[in-house]
Every structure is written in C-alpha cells, then in structure tokens.
Scaffold this motif. Structure first.
Motif, short mmCIF file in Angstrom:
data_model
loop_
_atom_site.label_atom_id
_atom_site.label_comp_id
_atom_site.label_asym_id
_atom_site.label_seq_id
_atom_site.Cartn_x
_atom_site.Cartn_y
_atom_site.Cartn_z
N ASP A 197 0.88 -1.17 0.00
CA ASP A 197 0.00 0.00 0.00
C ASP A 197 0.92 1.23 0.00
O ASP A 197 1.58 1.51 1.01
N PRO A 226 2.27 -2.62 -6.28
CA PRO A 226 1.32 -2.01 -5.33
C PRO A 226 -0.04 -2.68 -5.42
O PRO A 226 -0.39 -3.24 -6.46
N CYS A 227 -0.81 -2.62 -4.33
CA CYS A 227 -2.14 -3.25 -4.39
C CYS A 227 -3.08 -2.45 -5.29
O CYS A 227 -3.97 -3.02 -5.91
N GLU A 228 -2.88 -1.13 -5.36
CA GLU A 228 -3.66 -0.29 -6.30
C GLU A 228 -2.65 0.38 -7.21
O GLU A 228 -1.58 0.76 -6.75
N PRO A 229 -3.00 0.60 -8.49
CA PRO A 229 -2.05 1.32 -9.36
C PRO A 229 -1.77 2.72 -8.80
O PRO A 229 -2.67 3.34 -8.22
N ASP A 231 -1.19 5.34 -10.52
CA ASP A 231 -1.99 6.24 -11.35
C ASP A 231 -3.14 5.41 -11.91
O ASP A 231 -2.95 4.65 -12.86
N PRO A 232 -4.35 5.56 -11.35
CA PRO A 232 -5.47 4.71 -11.79
C PRO A 232 -5.73 4.85 -13.28
O PRO A 232 -6.18 3.91 -13.93
N ASP A 236 -1.63 0.51 -14.48
CA ASP A 236 -0.53 -0.34 -14.01
C ASP A 236 0.31 0.54 -13.07
O ASP A 236 -0.13 1.61 -12.68
N HIS A 237 1.49 0.06 -12.69
CA HIS A 237 2.27 0.92 -11.79
C HIS A 237 3.42 1.60 -12.54
O HIS A 237 4.48 1.85 -11.98
#
Ligand code: F6P
Length: 349
Positions: A197, A226-229, A231-232, A236-237
């Motif tokens: 996170d 990361p669990c969330e990108p 940059d949504p 991706d990351h």
C-alpha cells in the motif's frame, strides 16, 4: 558411464563449482566420461557440445558464470524439440544427464524423465524460490552483494537526507529483498508475495523522517507491485510492458523508478533509485555457495550411479537429500511470512 551436463536459465554464482564437483567425483570415483552441452537445453536440441575433462575443472571453484554457457531455451515449446533432445542424447551415447537449473530447466527435465530420459537435477537460482530445498546455491552470494550495496547506499542517503530505493532481483519471491533488507537494516522491504500500500509506505517514511531520521533505504524486489495502481488512469504501476522469454516470463526490472517518483511526489522527500540487477548474479560465489554447490554436485553423480533418476538434489535440515523433480519444479517457494512479520517488521520504522 558417459554423463552429459547442462546449465540452464539465468546464471548464478556456483554453477562452475557444481560442474567441477560432478566431473571430479565422477571421474575419480567411477571413471566416468563427461560431455557438456552448450547453453542449456539449446545445446542438446542443436547438438552443440563442449568437452569436459578433469583438467578443465582446475581453478573453476571461485569462477562465476558457467563454462558451459546458458540460455532460456525451452525445447518443449518447439515443434519436435523433445524428440531432438532424445535423439542427441542417444547419438552422443549419453547414459545419464545432470541438469543444473531453476524451475524452468528442471521442469523440462521432469517432463523428459517421464519420456525415459535418465536425468537428475541440481537446483540453482539466486532467487531461492525453488520448492523442495531450503536453499539454492547463488542465493547467499546475491544477498551478500545486495547487503554490501545497502550499506553503501545508507551512508550517501544519510549525507543527502534522501530516500534511496534499492531494487533487487526476485521475480516471484522476495527472498533476496527480505534477507538483504534485514541484514542491511532497510526502512521498508517490499516483496512480490505481499502487494504493498503506497499510502502506508509513505506514512511510515514520514513518521520515520519526522522522528529524526532524515534518510531511508527502501528495498524492493523486482516482482513487487502495489495493491492499487499509483496512477489509476495508467492501469498499471508505470512499468512499460516487456517481452516474454520462451517460458512465458516477462522481463522485469524498473518498479523502483515508479516507486521512487511516487514517494517523492507524495512525501516531498528527494528520492533516488539504484537497480542492482545482474551485479547480484555475477562474480565469485561466497564460501557458503561454493560448499553447497560442491555438495550438490557430488550428490548428483552419486544419484546417477545409484540409478536414482527423476530426482533433484536438495538441502533439508542441513543434509543433502533427493526429492522428485516434478515436485520441486511445480511450485514456487515463497518467503516465510513469519520472517517478514515476526522478524523484519520489528525493525521497519
Ligand atoms: O534467474 C532468476 C532471475 O535472476 C530473476 O530474478 C530475474 O527476473 C531474471 O533472472 C532475469 O533474467 P535475465 O538475465 O534473463 O534478464
């Protein structure tokens, strides 16, 4: 006996020590003859051989890399590849094959064993993610290289009050990151097994810096995500798509760039990146890896003479044992969560 040897997959400190051990033990104890196949399974598919005698093994113990060469060739992904392997072994009069490699190379060996090839395996990978064995040779050397680097990064991070993100190898498993992170006193250790996170990482870094420590070394395994990108919109990351090898693995590397930018953006702390990459795989093996590689090599030629094929040499409870090739190559060995949560996390602040 006439014994073939090959080294496949990414190279690793200690490969030459295994070759030396197999050849010297086999020649002296059993009068074996040896033939090396060049560049992993590619050499068997293409019948490209390297002469291997005891004399060639002189001075090999501390030498990094592999005198046989290596590749990520997968004969099972080629039309007729397995048949060509079997034909080469027959034409060269090979009674037994010693395959030294990781999950991919040994996975091929397991499938060929089912088709009658008399093969034994020796586990190799700096990533230490092979099941069945507590440790693979090469891992200790990689951890030492990474620890030395973290020690060096810490002093320059302190001088400049920076966050330095140090990216280490570890495609599926974060063994190098966790061991080097503990040994080097890292502020954060990010591994593929546990998506991180970014908000929590930045909060911990802020707490640390506000608490009087004005620098941090963050250790990230190349396969961590990361669990969330970040940059949504990007989905991706921030790491560009990379080509696949013959085993379907993406070429990793670069998560640290996106991570450092995001840490800098969120915290305002100046962040820098060091990607250790292949420095972890090159050069001379540590004493531990030389000894482990030697023990594996001696055990492998003994397995050949016992006719115990389809087995991989493994370290369990300090002893060398034989485990099924298929079991060992079937599933990646993840980092022990207790090592992360009960040990590493005590020192992350
Ligand atoms: O051998 C395993 C490994 O070291 C992985 O950690 C890494 O992703 C990969 O090799 C890199 O391989 P290559 O040298 O083929 O790019």
């Amino acid at each position: 006996m006439r014994v073939g040897l090959l080294t496949g997959g990414g190279d690793c400190p200690g490969l030459n020590a295994v070759i030396r051990a197999v050849v010297v033990k086999g020649a002296r104890a059993y009068g074996d003859e040896f033939l090396g196949f060049a560049d992993g399974w590619r050499g068997v598919v293409e019948d490209h051989v390297v002469e291997l005698e005891v004399e060639r093994c002189r001075d090999l113990l501390p030498t990094g890399g592999t005198i046989l060469g290596t590749s990520r060739t997968n004969p099972l992904s080629q039309d007729g590849g397995a048949e060509r392997v079997i034909a080469t072994l027959a034409a060269r009069g090979i009674d037994a094959l010693v395959a030294i490699g990781g999950e991919d190379t040994l996975g091929v060996a397991a499938r060929l064993y089912e088709r009658g090839v008399q093969v034994v395996g020796v586990p190799k990978t700096i990533d230490n993610d092979l099941s069945g064995t507590e440790v693979t040779f090469g891992f200790d050397t990689a951890v030492q290289v990474a620890t030395d680097a973290i020690d060096r990064l810490r002093t320059t991070a302190e001088s400049h009050h920076r966050v330095i993100v140090c990216e280490v190898m570890g495609r599926h498993a974060g063994w190098i990151a966790v061991h080097a992170g503990i040994a080097g006193g890292a502020a954060e250790i990010l591994i593929p097994e546990e998506p991180f996170d970014i908000g929590a990482v930045c909060d911990r870094l802020r707490r640390r810096h506000e608490g009087g420590r004005f620098s941090s070394v963050v250790v990230v395994a190349e396969g961590a995500a990361p669990c969330e990108p970040f940059d949504p919109q990007a989905g991706d990351h921030g790491v560009a798509p990379a080509p696949l090898d013959e085993f379907g693995h993406v070429r990793l590397g670069g998560v640290s760039n996106a991570l450092a930018s995001e840490i800098e953006r969120r915290t305002g702390y100046e962040a820098r990146v060091t990607i250790l990459g292949h420095t972890q795989r090159g050069g001379t093996p540590t004493a531990f890896d030389r000894v482990l590689a030697t023990r594996f090599g001696v055990a492998a030629i003994e397995a050949v003479h016992d006719g115990d094929f389809g087995k991989m040499m493994a370290l369990q409870g300090g002893r060398i044992v034989r485990v099924g090739l298929a079991d060992a190559s079937g599933m990646a060995k993840n980092v022990d969560p207790a090592l992360v949560h009960d040990v590493a996390e005590v020192f992350l602040w």
